[in-house]
Design an enzyme around this catalytic site. Structure first.
Site, short mmCIF file in Angstrom:
data_model
loop_
_atom_site.label_atom_id
_atom_site.label_comp_id
_atom_site.label_asym_id
_atom_site.label_seq_id
_atom_site.Cartn_x
_atom_site.Cartn_y
_atom_site.Cartn_z
CG ASP A 59 -2.09 -0.82 1.09
OD1 ASP A 59 -2.80 -0.80 0.15
OD2 ASP A 59 -2.34 -1.69 1.96
CG ASP A 65 -3.78 6.53 4.00
OD1 ASP A 65 -4.55 7.68 4.07
OD2 ASP A 65 -3.95 5.59 3.25
NE ARG A 84 -1.20 1.82 4.01
CZ ARG A 84 -1.53 2.94 3.56
NH1 ARG A 84 -2.98 2.95 3.62
NH2 ARG A 84 -0.85 3.85 3.14
NE ARG A 129 -7.15 0.53 7.88
CZ ARG A 129 -6.66 0.65 6.54
NH1 ARG A 129 -5.71 1.62 6.16
NH2 ARG A 129 -6.84 -0.35 5.72
CG HIS A 159 -8.93 6.67 5.08
ND1 HIS A 159 -8.35 6.18 3.92
CD2 HIS A 159 -8.40 6.52 6.29
CE1 HIS A 159 -7.42 5.70 4.69
NE2 HIS A 159 -7.40 5.69 5.95
CB CYS A 246 -4.72 7.72 -1.44
SG CYS A 246 -6.75 7.54 -1.11
C1 CIR Z 1 -5.70 0.71 2.57
O1 CIR Z 1 -6.59 -0.14 2.74
O2 CIR Z 1 -5.00 1.26 3.60
C2 CIR Z 1 -5.14 0.72 1.11
N1 CIR Z 1 -5.50 -0.39 0.42
C3 CIR Z 1 -6.10 2.23 0.52
C4 CIR Z 1 -5.60 3.45 1.07
C5 CIR Z 1 -6.42 4.36 0.48
N2 CIR Z 1 -5.96 5.84 1.22
C6 CIR Z 1 -6.83 6.59 1.54
O3 CIR Z 1 -7.87 6.80 1.08
N3 CIR Z 1 -6.15 7.99 1.83
#
Ligand code: CIR
Length: 276
Positions: A59, A65, A84, A129, A159, A246
């Site tokens: 990711d 993030d 992550r 999260r 999110h 993201c």
């Molecule tokens: C996750 O689930 O962490 C990643 N596959 C996607 C993150 C997307 N980020 C965001 O919306 N800021």
């Protein structure tokens, strides 16, 4: 404006998924979409800096993030997802060249995708999260700098910024099934087209908006309201639950920060730039 980005990992197919079924993701297609996204940022005048790639972290392209960037400080986040957590350090090293670094500490968790700023208000999604402890830590960092930190309940999506982003200083685009809009009283709200719940994730660079081309009805809605929207195809990244915000961390150039003059990384700071 400067943007941090990070290359698409060849292991993106093993990404975290919370609300979408797993589908095959072609890393080469995702990488070429990401390259077009980066080129678009550059064409809008952003200086793009790439954080060293992390092929082993599926990711890692979703660099937003890992941190929250304010004009005064950068706050390095802490994911609730173990896979992550090791994404943050190389991003923190790069951010440390531009801002004093603060951190969210265990057991708190906070991801940048849950943090939306409008002027001096910071909206924080209460999601899977981002924990109450993470939110409290962000508050203790940001409120002394003059920000008001306000929680927002998020349900049914990953999110806060999956469900709501700003299209102007006083205007939000919302996906109403996923976010409690009551706290946003006083701001102008536009809803996504009902067939396009994922359309609320918009990247804003001044008055210019970048949107996923997969949401044409919502794009049309914003354009007919006079917004300046440019679209980019990120369909392969969307399979990993990523959107346009993201894939970058934006830093405004409004303050002069000399890293060598900053000896205490966790100390308070007093410099303050204009809102970005
Ligand atoms: C996750 O689930 O962490 C990643 N596959 C996607 C993150 C997307 N980020 C965001 O919306 N800021």
């Amino acid at each position: 404006m400067m943007a941090l980005t990070r290359a698409v990992s060849p292991s993106i197919g093993r990404c975290q998924l919370s609300h979408l079924p797993r589908q095959p993701i072609d890393p080469a297609v995702a990488a070429s979409q990401h390259a077009r996204y980066t080129a678009l940022l550059e064409s809008f005048g952003c200086r793009v800096t790439e954080v060293p790639a992390a092929p082993e972290l599926p990711d890692s392209v979703f660099v937003e993030d890992t941190a929250v960037v304010l004009d005064e400080v950068a706050i390095v986040g802490r994911s609730s997802v173990a896979s992550r957590r090791s994404e943050t350090e190389p991003v923190a090293s790069e951010l440390g060249r531009h801002r004093p670094i603060r951190r969210i500490h265990a057991p708190g968790t906070l991801e940048g995708g849950d943090v939306l700023r409008t002027g001096r208000t910071i909206w924080v999604g209460e999601s899977r999260r981002t924990s109450a402890a993470g939110l409290a830590q962000l508050r203790s960092i940001a409120e002394p700098l003059g920000y008001e930190v306000r929680p927002v309940r998020v349900t049914g999506c990953l999110h806060l910024k999956t469900a709501v982003t700003a299209v102007a200083d006083d205007a939000l685009l919302v996906s109403p099934d996923w976010v409690d809009v009551a706290p946003f009283q006083g701001l102008h709200l536009t809803e996504v087209h009902p067939d396009e719940p994922f359309a609320a994730n918009v990247l804003r660079l001044g008055t210019r908006l970048i949107m996923d081309s997969g949401h044409p009805r919502t794009v049309a809605r914003l354009r007919s309201a006079g917004r300046d929207v440019t679209t980019v195809d990120i369909s392969e990244l969307a399979k990993a639950e990523g959107g346009v915000t993201c894939c970058s961390l934006l830093l405004s150039d409004t303050i002069a920060f000399r890293p060598e003059s900053h000896h205490r990384p966790d100390s308070g700071v007093s410099s303050r730039g204009a809102s970005g």
